[in-house]
Design a protein around this motif. Structure first.
Motif, PDB file in Angstrom:
ATOM      1  N   GLU A  12       0.803  -1.227   0.000  1.00  0.00           N
ATOM      2  CA  GLU A  12       0.000   0.000   0.000  1.00  0.00           C
ATOM      3  C   GLU A  12       0.831   1.270   0.000  1.00  0.00           C
ATOM      4  OE1 GLU A  12      -2.986   0.000   3.013  1.00  0.00           O
ATOM      5  OE2 GLU A  12      -3.656  -2.013   2.505  1.00  0.00           O
ATOM      6  N   SER A  13       2.017   1.230   0.594  1.00  0.00           N
ATOM      7  CA  SER A  13       2.870   2.419   0.643  1.00  0.00           C
ATOM      8  C   SER A  13       4.171   2.132  -0.100  1.00  0.00           C
ATOM      9  CB  SER A  13       3.151   2.816   2.088  1.00  0.00           C
ATOM     10  OG  SER A  13       3.780   1.757   2.775  1.00  0.00           O
ATOM     11  N   THR A  14       4.797   3.186  -0.574  1.00  0.00           N
ATOM     12  CA  THR A  14       6.084   3.045  -1.246  1.00  0.00           C
ATOM     13  C   THR A  14       7.206   3.032  -0.211  1.00  0.00           C
ATOM     14  OG1 THR A  14       6.462   5.425  -1.452  1.00  0.00           O
ATOM     15  CG2 THR A  14       5.218   4.349  -3.242  1.00  0.00           C
ATOM     16  N   PRO A  15       8.377   2.546  -0.590  1.00  0.00           N
ATOM     17  CA  PRO A  15       9.505   2.614   0.334  1.00  0.00           C
ATOM     18  C   PRO A  15       9.793   4.049   0.786  1.00  0.00           C
ATOM     19  CG  PRO A  15      10.000   1.055  -1.394  1.00  0.00           C
ATOM     20  CD  PRO A  15       8.704   1.741  -1.776  1.00  0.00           C
ATOM     21  N   ALA A  16       9.626   5.022  -0.098  1.00  0.00           N
ATOM     22  CA  ALA A  16       9.839   6.425   0.284  1.00  0.00           C
ATOM     23  C   ALA A  16       8.852   6.835   1.380  1.00  0.00           C
ATOM     24  CB  ALA A  16       9.698   7.335  -0.933  1.00  0.00           C
ATOM     25  N   GLN A  17       7.602   6.418   1.259  1.00  0.00           N
ATOM     26  CA  GLN A  17       6.608   6.732   2.289  1.00  0.00           C
ATOM     27  C   GLN A  17       6.935   6.017   3.595  1.00  0.00           C
ATOM     28  OE1 GLN A  17       3.306   5.424  -0.145  1.00  0.00           O
ATOM     29  NE2 GLN A  17       2.559   7.525  -0.392  1.00  0.00           N
ATOM     30  N   ASP A  18       7.411   4.785   3.492  1.00  0.00           N
ATOM     31  CA  ASP A  18       7.792   4.036   4.698  1.00  0.00           C
ATOM     32  C   ASP A  18       8.947   4.722   5.423  1.00  0.00           C
ATOM     33  OD1 ASP A  18       5.858   2.158   4.041  1.00  0.00           O
ATOM     34  OD2 ASP A  18       7.306   0.729   3.195  1.00  0.00           O
ATOM     35  N   ILE A  19       9.936   5.184   4.664  1.00  0.00           N
ATOM     36  CA  ILE A  19      11.075   5.873   5.261  1.00  0.00           C
ATOM     37  C   ILE A  19      10.611   7.167   5.932  1.00  0.00           C
ATOM     38  CG2 ILE A  19      13.208   7.143   4.754  1.00  0.00           C
ATOM     39  CD1 ILE A  19      13.712   4.984   2.567  1.00  0.00           C
ATOM     40  N   ALA A  20       9.742   7.914   5.266  1.00  0.00           N
ATOM     41  CA  ALA A  20       9.230   9.167   5.838  1.00  0.00           C
ATOM     42  C   ALA A  20       8.483   8.891   7.143  1.00  0.00           C
ATOM     43  CB  ALA A  20       8.329   9.877   4.836  1.00  0.00           C
ATOM     44  N   ARG A  21       7.672   7.838   7.170  1.00  0.00           N
ATOM     45  CA  ARG A  21       6.926   7.482   8.376  1.00  0.00           C
ATOM     46  C   ARG A  21       7.873   7.095   9.507  1.00  0.00           C
ATOM     47  NH1 ARG A  21       4.603   3.356   6.674  1.00  0.00           N
ATOM     48  NH2 ARG A  21       5.810   1.848   7.839  1.00  0.00           N
ATOM     49  N   GLU A  22       8.896   6.319   9.195  1.00  0.00           N
ATOM     50  CA  GLU A  22       9.867   5.917  10.211  1.00  0.00           C
ATOM     51  C   GLU A  22      10.616   7.128  10.760  1.00  0.00           C
ATOM     52  OE1 GLU A  22      10.501   2.990  11.678  1.00  0.00           O
ATOM     53  OE2 GLU A  22       8.930   1.980  10.555  1.00  0.00           O
ATOM     54  N   CYS A  23      10.952   8.068   9.893  1.00  0.00           N
ATOM     55  CA  CYS A  23      11.630   9.290  10.352  1.00  0.00           C
ATOM     56  C   CYS A  23      10.731  10.079  11.297  1.00  0.00           C
ATOM     57  CB  CYS A  23      12.042  10.152   9.166  1.00  0.00           C
ATOM     58  SG  CYS A  23      13.417   9.474   8.227  1.00  0.00           S
ATOM     59  N   CYS A  24       9.459  10.187  10.956  1.00  0.00           N
ATOM     60  CA  CYS A  24       8.513  10.894  11.829  1.00  0.00           C
ATOM     61  C   CYS A  24       8.389  10.192  13.173  1.00  0.00           C
ATOM     62  CB  CYS A  24       7.149  11.012  11.148  1.00  0.00           C
ATOM     63  SG  CYS A  24       7.142  12.162   9.770  1.00  0.00           S
ATOM     64  N   ASP A  25       8.364   8.858  13.152  1.00  0.00           N
ATOM     65  CA  ASP A  25       8.310   8.097  14.401  1.00  0.00           C
ATOM     66  C   ASP A  25       9.532   8.406  15.268  1.00  0.00           C
ATOM     67  OD1 ASP A  25       5.984   6.911  13.491  1.00  0.00           O
ATOM     68  OD2 ASP A  25       6.899   4.956  13.088  1.00  0.00           O
ATOM     69  N   LEU A  26      10.691   8.442  14.654  1.00  0.00           N
ATOM     70  CA  LEU A  26      11.915   8.728  15.393  1.00  0.00           C
ATOM     71  C   LEU A  26      11.903  10.147  15.961  1.00  0.00           C
ATOM     72  CD1 LEU A  26      14.730   7.919  16.336  1.00  0.00           C
ATOM     73  CD2 LEU A  26      15.586   8.609  14.086  1.00  0.00           C
ATOM     74  N   ILE A  27      11.479  11.119  15.170  1.00  0.00           N
ATOM     75  CA  ILE A  27      11.404  12.507  15.633  1.00  0.00           C
ATOM     76  C   ILE A  27      10.443  12.615  16.814  1.00  0.00           C
ATOM     77  CG2 ILE A  27      10.633  14.833  15.011  1.00  0.00           C
ATOM     78  CD1 ILE A  27      11.756  14.184  12.152  1.00  0.00           C
ATOM     79  N   ALA A  28       9.319  11.917  16.737  1.00  0.00           N
ATOM     80  CA  ALA A  28       8.347  11.955  17.830  1.00  0.00           C
ATOM     81  C   ALA A  28       8.955  11.424  19.125  1.00  0.00           C
ATOM     82  CB  ALA A  28       7.102  11.145  17.455  1.00  0.00           C
TER      83      ALA A  28
END
Length: 71
Positions: A12-28
């Motif tokens: 459902e998501s692209t690797p780019a979207q997955d990376i962006a989500r993981e980065c947001c998780d880390l920032i949070a």
């Protein structure tokens, strides 16, 4: 991402979207650690700037060696 590229849409998501989500998780998590006083925001900002400088330095070195291109 390395195997299939940033835009692969096997799921459902692209690797780019997955990376962006993981980065947001880390920032949070970093922000939560700052809020409770486990890490200091000033130190975090300085560490981030230092890391960015190191990454830029080694990216330029890789370009000079021909192992990294802007494409």
């Amino acid at each position: 991402m390395i195997r299939f590229g940033l835009q692969d849409n096997y799921k459902e998501s692209t690797p780019a979207q997955d990376i962006a989500r993981e980065c947001c998780d880390l920032i949070a998590v970093i922000e939560l650690l700052e809020e409770v006083g486990i890490i200091e925001k000033t130190g975090t900002i300085q560490a981030i700037e230092q890391k960015k400088a190191r990454v830029r330095h080694y990216m330029e070195y890789a370009r000079e060696r021909g192992t990294l291109s802007d494409n």
